[in-house]
Design a protein around this motif. Structure first.
Motif, PDB file in Angstrom:
ATOM      1  N   ALA A 186     -31.139 -33.298 -10.892  1.00 35.07           N
ATOM      2  CA  ALA A 186     -29.703 -33.539 -11.089  1.00 35.07           C
ATOM      3  C   ALA A 186     -29.400 -33.921 -12.535  1.00 35.07           C
ATOM      4  N   VAL A 187     -30.237 -34.757 -13.127  1.00 30.34           N
ATOM      5  CA  VAL A 187     -30.029 -35.163 -14.524  1.00 30.34           C
ATOM      6  C   VAL A 187     -30.147 -33.960 -15.453  1.00 30.34           C
ATOM      7  N   VAL A 188     -31.151 -33.120 -15.230  1.00 32.07           N
ATOM      8  CA  VAL A 188     -31.346 -31.940 -16.079  1.00 32.07           C
ATOM      9  C   VAL A 188     -30.162 -30.987 -15.944  1.00 32.07           C
ATOM     10  N   LEU A 189     -29.744 -30.729 -14.734  1.00 36.19           N
ATOM     11  CA  LEU A 189     -28.623 -29.824 -14.503  1.00 36.19           C
ATOM     12  C   LEU A 189     -27.347 -30.362 -15.165  1.00 36.19           C
ATOM     13  N   LEU A 190     -27.047 -31.611 -14.932  1.00 33.51           N
ATOM     14  CA  LEU A 190     -25.850 -32.225 -15.529  1.00 33.51           C
ATOM     15  C   LEU A 190     -25.920 -32.185 -17.052  1.00 33.51           C
ATOM     16  N   SER A 191     -27.058 -32.516 -17.600  1.00 40.58           N
ATOM     17  CA  SER A 191     -27.214 -32.545 -19.058  1.00 40.58           C
ATOM     18  C   SER A 191     -27.093 -31.157 -19.669  1.00 40.58           C
ATOM     19  N   ASN A 192     -27.649 -30.145 -19.016  1.00 39.67           N
ATOM     20  CA  ASN A 192     -27.534 -28.772 -19.528  1.00 39.67           C
ATOM     21  C   ASN A 192     -26.093 -28.297 -19.543  1.00 39.67           C
ATOM     22  N   TRP A 193     -25.332 -28.736 -18.598  1.00 39.89           N
ATOM     23  CA  TRP A 193     -23.920 -28.367 -18.565  1.00 39.89           C
ATOM     24  C   TRP A 193     -23.152 -29.146 -19.625  1.00 39.89           C
ATOM     25  N   LEU A 194     -23.395 -30.453 -19.706  1.00 40.51           N
ATOM     26  CA  LEU A 194     -22.645 -31.308 -20.626  1.00 40.51           C
ATOM     27  C   LEU A 194     -22.956 -31.049 -22.100  1.00 40.51           C
ATOM     28  N   VAL A 195     -24.167 -30.579 -22.416  1.00 40.74           N
ATOM     29  CA  VAL A 195     -24.531 -30.362 -23.811  1.00 40.74           C
ATOM     30  C   VAL A 195     -23.716 -29.232 -24.445  1.00 40.74           C
ATOM     31  N   TRP A 220     -20.723 -34.509 -34.396  1.00 36.51           N
ATOM     32  CA  TRP A 220     -22.007 -35.182 -34.337  1.00 36.51           C
ATOM     33  C   TRP A 220     -22.597 -35.298 -32.932  1.00 36.51           C
ATOM     34  N   LEU A 221     -21.844 -34.958 -31.916  1.00 37.66           N
ATOM     35  CA  LEU A 221     -22.267 -35.392 -30.589  1.00 37.66           C
ATOM     36  C   LEU A 221     -21.801 -34.465 -29.480  1.00 37.66           C
ATOM     37  N   THR A 222     -22.689 -34.290 -28.485  1.00 39.97           N
ATOM     38  CA  THR A 222     -22.309 -33.590 -27.254  1.00 39.97           C
ATOM     39  C   THR A 222     -22.336 -34.601 -26.106  1.00 39.97           C
ATOM     40  N   TRP A 223     -21.683 -34.247 -25.025  1.00 37.80           N
ATOM     41  CA  TRP A 223     -21.662 -35.134 -23.852  1.00 37.80           C
ATOM     42  C   TRP A 223     -23.033 -35.268 -23.201  1.00 37.80           C
ATOM     43  N   GLY A 224     -23.891 -34.279 -23.389  1.00 36.98           N
ATOM     44  CA  GLY A 224     -25.228 -34.324 -22.802  1.00 36.98           C
ATOM     45  C   GLY A 224     -26.083 -35.479 -23.310  1.00 36.98           C
ATOM     46  N   ALA A 225     -25.748 -35.997 -24.481  1.00 41.45           N
ATOM     47  CA  ALA A 225     -26.513 -37.115 -25.049  1.00 41.45           C
ATOM     48  C   ALA A 225     -26.447 -38.356 -24.167  1.00 41.45           C
ATOM     49  N   GLY A 242     -24.548 -20.813 -35.996  1.00 46.52           N
ATOM     50  CA  GLY A 242     -23.429 -21.237 -36.827  1.00 46.52           C
ATOM     51  C   GLY A 242     -23.026 -22.680 -36.581  1.00 46.52           C
ATOM     52  N   GLU A 243     -23.502 -23.236 -35.463  1.00 44.48           N
ATOM     53  CA  GLU A 243     -23.259 -24.660 -35.192  1.00 44.48           C
ATOM     54  C   GLU A 243     -24.106 -25.477 -36.162  1.00 44.48           C
ATOM     55  N   ASN A 244     -23.596 -26.607 -36.570  1.00 40.89           N
ATOM     56  CA  ASN A 244     -24.372 -27.499 -37.418  1.00 40.89           C
ATOM     57  C   ASN A 244     -25.311 -28.294 -36.517  1.00 40.89           C
ATOM     58  N   TRP A 245     -26.415 -27.671 -36.133  1.00 43.13           N
ATOM     59  CA  TRP A 245     -27.294 -28.274 -35.133  1.00 43.13           C
ATOM     60  C   TRP A 245     -28.067 -29.474 -35.664  1.00 43.13           C
ATOM     61  N   LEU A 246     -28.288 -29.544 -36.965  1.00 45.42           N
ATOM     62  CA  LEU A 246     -28.943 -30.739 -37.502  1.00 45.42           C
ATOM     63  C   LEU A 246     -28.029 -31.952 -37.351  1.00 45.42           C
ATOM     64  N   GLN A 247     -26.758 -31.741 -37.593  1.00 42.58           N
ATOM     65  CA  GLN A 247     -25.784 -32.821 -37.436  1.00 42.58           C
ATOM     66  C   GLN A 247     -25.644 -33.194 -35.960  1.00 42.58           C
ATOM     67  N   LEU A 248     -25.541 -32.199 -35.091  1.00 41.81           N
ATOM     68  CA  LEU A 248     -25.466 -32.467 -33.654  1.00 41.81           C
ATOM     69  C   LEU A 248     -26.732 -33.180 -33.168  1.00 41.81           C
ATOM     70  N   GLY A 249     -27.871 -32.731 -33.655  1.00 40.57           N
ATOM     71  CA  GLY A 249     -29.136 -33.347 -33.265  1.00 40.57           C
ATOM     72  C   GLY A 249     -29.229 -34.800 -33.708  1.00 40.57           C
ATOM     73  N   ALA A 250     -28.743 -35.097 -34.911  1.00 36.02           N
ATOM     74  CA  ALA A 250     -28.770 -36.478 -35.409  1.00 36.02           C
ATOM     75  C   ALA A 250     -27.896 -37.383 -34.545  1.00 36.02           C
ATOM     76  N   GLY A 251     -26.712 -36.897 -34.193  1.00 36.01           N
ATOM     77  CA  GLY A 251     -25.831 -37.678 -33.320  1.00 36.01           C
ATOM     78  C   GLY A 251     -26.443 -37.861 -31.939  1.00 36.01           C
ATOM     79  N   ASP A 252     -26.989 -36.786 -31.419  1.00 36.99           N
ATOM     80  CA  ASP A 252     -27.625 -36.819 -30.105  1.00 36.99           C
ATOM     81  C   ASP A 252     -28.788 -37.810 -30.084  1.00 36.99           C
ATOM     82  N   LEU A 253     -29.631 -37.749 -31.090  1.00 39.51           N
ATOM     83  CA  LEU A 253     -30.780 -38.647 -31.160  1.00 39.51           C
ATOM     84  C   LEU A 253     -30.326 -40.099 -31.261  1.00 39.51           C
ATOM     85  N   SER A 254     -29.281 -40.351 -32.019  1.00 45.28           N
ATOM     86  CA  SER A 254     -28.765 -41.727 -32.133  1.00 45.28           C
ATOM     87  C   SER A 254     -28.364 -42.280 -30.779  1.00 45.28           C
TER      88      SER A 254
END
Length: 178
Positions: free
Chosen positions: A15-24, A31-36, A136-148
């Motif tokens: 359930a966590v994996v499914l929800l996170s894959n949808w929210l990301v 800087w951030l996706t809901w999956g974080a 084209g997404e700034n994935w380094l920026q998204l990744g930094a926010g996600d990791l935080s």
């Protein structure tokens, strides 16, 4: 170990994996996706299972969660998200289990906290590179926010971890402050 013992942890993991894959797929800002916010619960499930049932059971739960999560994510998320999630999930969960197991005899908070932190770094690097590299997404920026957020959640989930372990009887209660 009976499969029914692993049913609820495996279901929670899937359930966590499914929800996170949808929210990301949905960004909050640059800087951030809901999956974080949902994904760190996977480390909570793994760590509780590891403490209560051992590393072997935790690996089984991670593998069941991986298979179910990948299959269901392929139906609900773009293939790049499903592939990124599956790769990152499997590597990071097995790493979390290994780090946790090495630290299991330390203070109650060290194994889940350090395991989650180390695994979160690897998970984030693998996931965002595969999922968003070349898009084209700034994935380094998204990744930094996600990791935080993942690192903050590693701290915030410690009380939940402790309460689950205490409630289920696998850890001695703290000494009273008499």
């Amino acid at each position: 170990m009976a499969l029914r013992t692993l049913f609820f942890p495996a279901l929670a993991m899937a359930a966590v994996v499914l929800l996170s894959n949808w929210l990301v797929q949905y960004t909050i800002n640059e800087w951030l996706t809901w999956g974080a916010f949902s994904y760190p619960l996977a480390f909570l499930v793994t760590d509780v299972c590891n403490r209560l049932l051992g590393a072997r059971a935790a690996r089984r739960v991670a593998l069941v969660g991986f298979v179910f999560g990948l299959a269901s994510s392929a139906l609900l998320a773009p293939m790049r998200i499903a592939a990124a999630s599956g790769s990152a999930f499997l590597v990071s969960q097995l790493l979390d289990i290994s780090v946790f197991n090495r630290l299991r005899q330390k203070s109650w908070w060290q194994a889940p906290f350090i395991g989650s932190c180390v695994a979160s770094v690897i998970d984030t690097a693998i996931f965002f590179n595969i999922a968003f590299g070349g898009t084209g997404e700034n994935w380094l920026q998204l990744g930094a926010g996600d990791l935080s957020v993942k690192l903050a959640m590693a701290v915030l989930l410690l009380p939940a971890y402790r309460q689950l372990i205490l409630k289920l009887g696998a850890m001695p209660a703290p000494a009273s402050a008499a």
